[in-house]
Design a protein around this motif. Structure first.
Motif, PDB file in Angstrom:
ATOM      1  N   PHE A 228       5.314  15.160  13.007  1.00  0.00           N
ATOM      2  CA  PHE A 228       5.261  14.050  12.061  1.00  0.00           C
ATOM      3  C   PHE A 228       3.836  13.842  11.571  1.00  0.00           C
ATOM      4  O   PHE A 228       2.856  14.199  12.235  1.00  0.00           O
ATOM      5  CB  PHE A 228       5.789  12.763  12.690  1.00  0.00           C
ATOM      6  CG  PHE A 228       5.197  12.438  14.029  1.00  0.00           C
ATOM      7  CD1 PHE A 228       4.015  11.728  14.148  1.00  0.00           C
ATOM      8  CD2 PHE A 228       5.836  12.851  15.195  1.00  0.00           C
ATOM      9  CE1 PHE A 228       3.481  11.442  15.380  1.00  0.00           C
ATOM     10  CE2 PHE A 228       5.301  12.558  16.438  1.00  0.00           C
ATOM     11  CZ  PHE A 228       4.114  11.853  16.522  1.00  0.00           C
ATOM     12  N   ASP A 229       3.734  13.261  10.394  1.00  0.00           N
ATOM     13  CA  ASP A 229       2.452  12.922   9.783  1.00  0.00           C
ATOM     14  C   ASP A 229       2.605  11.524   9.194  1.00  0.00           C
ATOM     15  O   ASP A 229       3.381  11.322   8.263  1.00  0.00           O
ATOM     16  CB  ASP A 229       2.073  13.938   8.701  1.00  0.00           C
ATOM     17  CG  ASP A 229       0.701  13.653   8.107  1.00  0.00           C
ATOM     18  OD1 ASP A 229      -0.052  12.877   8.714  1.00  0.00           O
ATOM     19  OD2 ASP A 229       0.393  14.193   7.021  1.00  0.00           O
ATOM     20  N   ILE A 230       1.901  10.551   9.769  1.00  0.00           N
ATOM     21  CA  ILE A 230       2.031   9.161   9.347  1.00  0.00           C
ATOM     22  C   ILE A 230       0.700   8.683   8.781  1.00  0.00           C
ATOM     23  O   ILE A 230      -0.344   8.831   9.423  1.00  0.00           O
ATOM     24  CB  ILE A 230       2.458   8.260  10.515  1.00  0.00           C
ATOM     25  CG1 ILE A 230       3.765   8.762  11.127  1.00  0.00           C
ATOM     26  CG2 ILE A 230       2.610   6.808  10.055  1.00  0.00           C
ATOM     27  CD1 ILE A 230       4.235   7.960  12.314  1.00  0.00           C
ATOM     28  N   LYS A 231       0.745   8.133   7.587  1.00  0.00           N
ATOM     29  CA  LYS A 231      -0.464   7.625   6.937  1.00  0.00           C
ATOM     30  C   LYS A 231      -0.300   6.144   6.636  1.00  0.00           C
ATOM     31  O   LYS A 231       0.731   5.722   6.100  1.00  0.00           O
ATOM     32  CB  LYS A 231      -0.744   8.386   5.636  1.00  0.00           C
ATOM     33  CG  LYS A 231      -1.092   9.858   5.823  1.00  0.00           C
ATOM     34  CD  LYS A 231      -1.415  10.502   4.490  1.00  0.00           C
ATOM     35  CE  LYS A 231      -1.866  11.952   4.681  1.00  0.00           C
ATOM     36  NZ  LYS A 231      -0.793  12.798   5.186  1.00  0.00           N
ATOM     37  N   LEU A 232      -1.308   5.359   6.992  1.00  0.00           N
ATOM     38  CA  LEU A 232      -1.339   3.945   6.640  1.00  0.00           C
ATOM     39  C   LEU A 232      -2.031   3.802   5.295  1.00  0.00           C
ATOM     40  O   LEU A 232      -3.170   4.242   5.120  1.00  0.00           O
ATOM     41  CB  LEU A 232      -2.087   3.139   7.705  1.00  0.00           C
ATOM     42  CG  LEU A 232      -1.524   3.199   9.126  1.00  0.00           C
ATOM     43  CD1 LEU A 232      -2.391   2.377  10.062  1.00  0.00           C
ATOM     44  CD2 LEU A 232      -0.089   2.703   9.161  1.00  0.00           C
ATOM     45  N   CYS A 233      -1.349   3.194   4.352  1.00  0.00           N
ATOM     46  CA  CYS A 233      -1.854   3.104   2.983  1.00  0.00           C
ATOM     47  C   CYS A 233      -2.378   1.696   2.717  1.00  0.00           C
ATOM     48  O   CYS A 233      -1.635   0.719   2.829  1.00  0.00           O
ATOM     49  CB  CYS A 233      -0.749   3.440   1.977  1.00  0.00           C
ATOM     50  SG  CYS A 233       0.025   5.043   2.274  1.00  0.00           S
ATOM     51  N   LYS A 234      -3.663   1.606   2.375  1.00  0.00           N
ATOM     52  CA  LYS A 234      -4.231   0.307   2.018  1.00  0.00           C
ATOM     53  C   LYS A 234      -3.813  -0.035   0.596  1.00  0.00           C
ATOM     54  O   LYS A 234      -3.998   0.757  -0.327  1.00  0.00           O
ATOM     55  CB  LYS A 234      -5.754   0.336   2.131  1.00  0.00           C
ATOM     56  CG  LYS A 234      -6.393  -1.024   1.895  1.00  0.00           C
ATOM     57  CD  LYS A 234      -7.890  -0.993   2.154  1.00  0.00           C
ATOM     58  CE  LYS A 234      -8.489  -2.383   1.963  1.00  0.00           C
ATOM     59  NZ  LYS A 234      -9.950  -2.393   2.226  1.00  0.00           N
ATOM     60  N   MET A 235      -3.232  -1.224   0.437  1.00  0.00           N
ATOM     61  CA  MET A 235      -2.687  -1.639  -0.851  1.00  0.00           C
ATOM     62  C   MET A 235      -3.338  -2.959  -1.267  1.00  0.00           C
ATOM     63  O   MET A 235      -3.961  -3.649  -0.471  1.00  0.00           O
ATOM     64  CB  MET A 235      -1.172  -1.832  -0.752  1.00  0.00           C
ATOM     65  CG  MET A 235      -0.434  -0.698  -0.061  1.00  0.00           C
ATOM     66  SD  MET A 235      -0.263   0.762  -1.068  1.00  0.00           S
ATOM     67  CE  MET A 235       1.062   0.226  -2.152  1.00  0.00           C
ATOM     68  N   ASN A 236      -3.171  -3.313  -2.534  1.00  0.00           N
ATOM     69  CA  ASN A 236      -3.641  -4.619  -2.997  1.00  0.00           C
ATOM     70  C   ASN A 236      -2.511  -5.641  -2.893  1.00  0.00           C
ATOM     71  O   ASN A 236      -2.270  -6.437  -3.792  1.00  0.00           O
ATOM     72  CB  ASN A 236      -4.149  -4.532  -4.433  1.00  0.00           C
ATOM     73  CG  ASN A 236      -3.063  -4.095  -5.401  1.00  0.00           C
ATOM     74  OD1 ASN A 236      -2.071  -3.500  -4.992  1.00  0.00           O
ATOM     75  ND2 ASN A 236      -3.238  -4.393  -6.671  1.00  0.00           N
ATOM     76  N   LEU A 237      -1.813  -5.592  -1.737  1.00  0.00           N
ATOM     77  CA  LEU A 237      -0.696  -6.486  -1.464  1.00  0.00           C
ATOM     78  C   LEU A 237      -0.934  -7.164  -0.116  1.00  0.00           C
ATOM     79  O   LEU A 237      -1.765  -6.720   0.680  1.00  0.00           O
ATOM     80  CB  LEU A 237       0.628  -5.704  -1.422  1.00  0.00           C
ATOM     81  CG  LEU A 237       1.004  -4.930  -2.686  1.00  0.00           C
ATOM     82  CD1 LEU A 237       2.196  -4.031  -2.407  1.00  0.00           C
ATOM     83  CD2 LEU A 237       1.307  -5.880  -3.832  1.00  0.00           C
ATOM     84  N   THR A 238      -0.197  -8.241   0.132  1.00  0.00           N
ATOM     85  CA  THR A 238      -0.336  -8.908   1.420  1.00  0.00           C
ATOM     86  C   THR A 238       0.099  -7.979   2.549  1.00  0.00           C
ATOM     87  O   THR A 238       1.051  -7.220   2.409  1.00  0.00           O
ATOM     88  CB  THR A 238       0.516 -10.186   1.470  1.00  0.00           C
ATOM     89  OG1 THR A 238       1.857  -9.862   1.109  1.00  0.00           O
ATOM     90  CG2 THR A 238      -0.031 -11.228   0.528  1.00  0.00           C
ATOM     91  N   SER A 239      -0.608  -8.064   3.657  1.00  0.00           N
ATOM     92  CA  SER A 239      -0.258  -7.254   4.814  1.00  0.00           C
ATOM     93  C   SER A 239       0.986  -7.811   5.482  1.00  0.00           C
ATOM     94  O   SER A 239       1.215  -9.017   5.490  1.00  0.00           O
ATOM     95  CB  SER A 239      -1.416  -7.234   5.810  1.00  0.00           C
ATOM     96  OG  SER A 239      -2.551  -6.647   5.227  1.00  0.00           O
TER      97      SER A 239
END
Length: 546
Positions: A228-239
């Motif tokens: 598996f390959d899991i990436k956390l994506c920083k967004m301009n949305l509420t966490s």
């Protein structure tokens, strides 16, 4: 079925999954169907789907419609300090949040947090009945409230209405899943590769831990070779915050979606595919390591068989098929899923004190959030102290009172999460009671030689007169092999009106192996509550502001 791989792609798969080099590998698409492939052929299927991108919201989280943070500024030994009362399960972290957020940490002008505690509402008996939508979030509102009280030298109360709270932190982490799964013609899965993109929002919050939680629950099936390959994506949305099995819910859903897709592709009964890919004890030990315990502890296959029998699954399946053939505008479905949930008990303090009047006061690191932690701790305290009597039991339950500890009375309270704080708190209390029993037993034996049978009140009165220490504190720490697996399975039968979309849950059967329950009534309520909360996640997709 024509192969869609070139030689380089085939070699890459062989290296990734360590397949024999003479194994034939073909790539399937949704439009393809296997045409009796030989047993030494592994078919790979590629697909992708979304989880939670329509902003699913829990309507079954908490019943109170205000979130309150209170802070009071005080002068103490010429050091400015604030006491904060924050609706969270992580009051220890809240204590460290205020100085760190002041920008002057470590200086005399930085506010000191003298104590942090969870609020207790007497009517509800719930320390976080006014908590935010997420269980473990230490919200910045608490910091703002504390700093305001520190600056203004005045008690401050801040609150959010539920709608604002849900917009800020409500909902689980949305994610996009792309996967490639290899399987044989009988439905046995041999390999799975996952690529997950997780919407982590604008700040970290719980997101760094979400990956481990997803994979932990995904491993409930024997995937053969798993990558598996899991990436956390920083967004301009509420966490997104954490909420009851964060990540594990999504991981279980991903696993079931893949199982259903494989069964559909092979035109096999999904029940056959599910059972074929349940773990043996050997594969369970490979995937979960020491958490798998001993072979007799692996009860999932027995749970599934028992559930099928008690719920009359196959009879009901035939009835569902008959109903669907006779009805055009209403359709029924029935399905079952297994669950494997890995837990690891966390270090927890406990303190038991016996007052002069014989009442018993207990403090623990765990926070009561409606899960029955205080009920179990109260029962354990009464049970532990009743060990003073070998035969005739003195019923002490009514004398036990639990008080909410803060970060001064118990400085290492830890985190109330992971489904283990109740048992950890009970063990800490049991150890504290054992200390008190060892102190009181010699005195009790001496008094019985003089007076015969004695009451609890008499024992405590004499203990005070003879200066016996009637308070005991412990800090229970689990050993390295304390993690274990919980097993369960459920069957649900639903009816859908295909014209209106109205969904009716006709029946649900749940079986859960909780070992030796500390409080069966409480645990039963937790199982039922988790089912209802799951309905909120998977069925209710949009929050309407009324």
């Amino acid at each position: 079925m024509e192969s869609r791989f070139d030689e380089e792609d085939a070699l890459r798969l062989v290296r990734t999954y360590e397949f024999p080099t003479n194994l034939e590998i073909i790539l399937a698409t949704p439009s393809d169907r296997p045409n009796n492939p030989p047993s030494d052929t592994v078919c790979f299927f590629w697909d992708q789907f979304l989880v939670g991108l329509r902003f699913p919201i829990h309507h079954f989280i908490l019943e109170v419609f205000e979130i309150m943070w209170r802070a009071k500024a005080t002068e103490r030994l010429k050091l400015r300090a604030v006491e904060i009362e924050v609706a969270t399960e992580k009051e220890v972290a809240a204590r460290g949040l205020v100085p760190a957020s002041s920008g002057v940490e470590g200086t005399q002008s930085a506010p000191e947090v003298s104590a942090a505690r969870a609020p207790v509402h007497e009517a509800a008996g719930d320390a976080t009945s006014s908590a935010p939508a997420g269980e473990e979030t230490v919200d910045t509102i608490a910091t703002a409230c504390a700093l305001t009280a520190f600056k203004l030298r005045h008690p401050i109360k801040m609150y959010l209405d539920r709608s604002t709270d849900m917009v800020m932190v409500g909902g689980r982490h949305p994610m996009k899943i792309t996967y490639s799964v290899g399987f044989k013609s009988d439905g046995k899965i041999t390999a799975l590769y996952l690529n997950l993109l997780v919407n982590a929002g604008i700040s970290e919050d719980y997101s760094p831990l979400i990956s481990h939680a997803i994979i932990t629950c995904l491993k409930k099936y024997n995937w053969g070779a798993l990558a598996f390959d899991i990436k956390l994506c920083k967004m301009n949305l509420t966490s997104k915050s954490s909420m009851r099995a964060p990540g594990q819910v999504q991981g279980s859903y991903i696993a079931e979606a893949i199982i259903e897709r494989v069964a559909s592709f092979l035109s096999l009964d999904v029940d056959v595919v599910r059972k074929r890919n349940l773990h043996t004890y050997e594969s369970l030990k490979f995937f979960y390591g020491s958490s798998s315990g001993e072979a007799p502890e692996y009860t999932l296959p027995a749970i599934v068989d028992e559930l099928f029998t008690s719920a009359s699954y196959f009879n009901r399946l035939e009835m569902v098929l008959h109903f669907n053939s006779c009805n055009k505008w209403k359709k029924r479905g029935i399905s079952w899923v297994p669950i494997v949930y890995e837990v690891e008990p966390m270090p927890t303090p406990g303190k038991v004190s016996i007052l002069n009047d014989g009442s018993i006061v207990v403090e623990v690191g765990g926070i009561e959030i409606g899960q029955g932690l205080w009920t179990k701790v109260k029962q354990m305290a009464a049970f532990g102290l009743e060990q003073l009597w070998d035969e005739e039991k003195k019923y002490l339950l009514d004398r036990v009172r639990i008080i909410q500890a803060d970060t001064l009375s118990l400085v290492q309270g830890g985190l109330t999460a992971g489904s283990t704080k109740s048992e950890a708190s009970c063990e800490a209390v049991r150890l504290a009671c054992s200390i008190l029993v060892s102190r009181l037993k010699p005195l009790k034996q001496s008094l019985e030689e003089q007076m015969g049978s004695i009451s609890w009140d008499t024992l405590i009165t004499q203990a005070n007169l003879q200066y016996v220490n009637l308070s005991a504190s412990t800090f229970w720490v689990a050993d390295d092999t304390s993690s274990y697996l919980n097993y369960g399975a459920a069957i649900s039968e639903v009816e859908i009106d295909v014209l209106t979309g109205a969904t009716t849950i006709l029946r649900a059967d749940l079986t859960y192996d909780c070992g030796q329950s500390l409080s069966p009534a409480v645990d039963l309520g937790q199982v039922e509550g988790s089912f209802v909360q799951g309905i909120g996640f998977f069925v209710l997709l949009i929050l309407f502001n009324i």
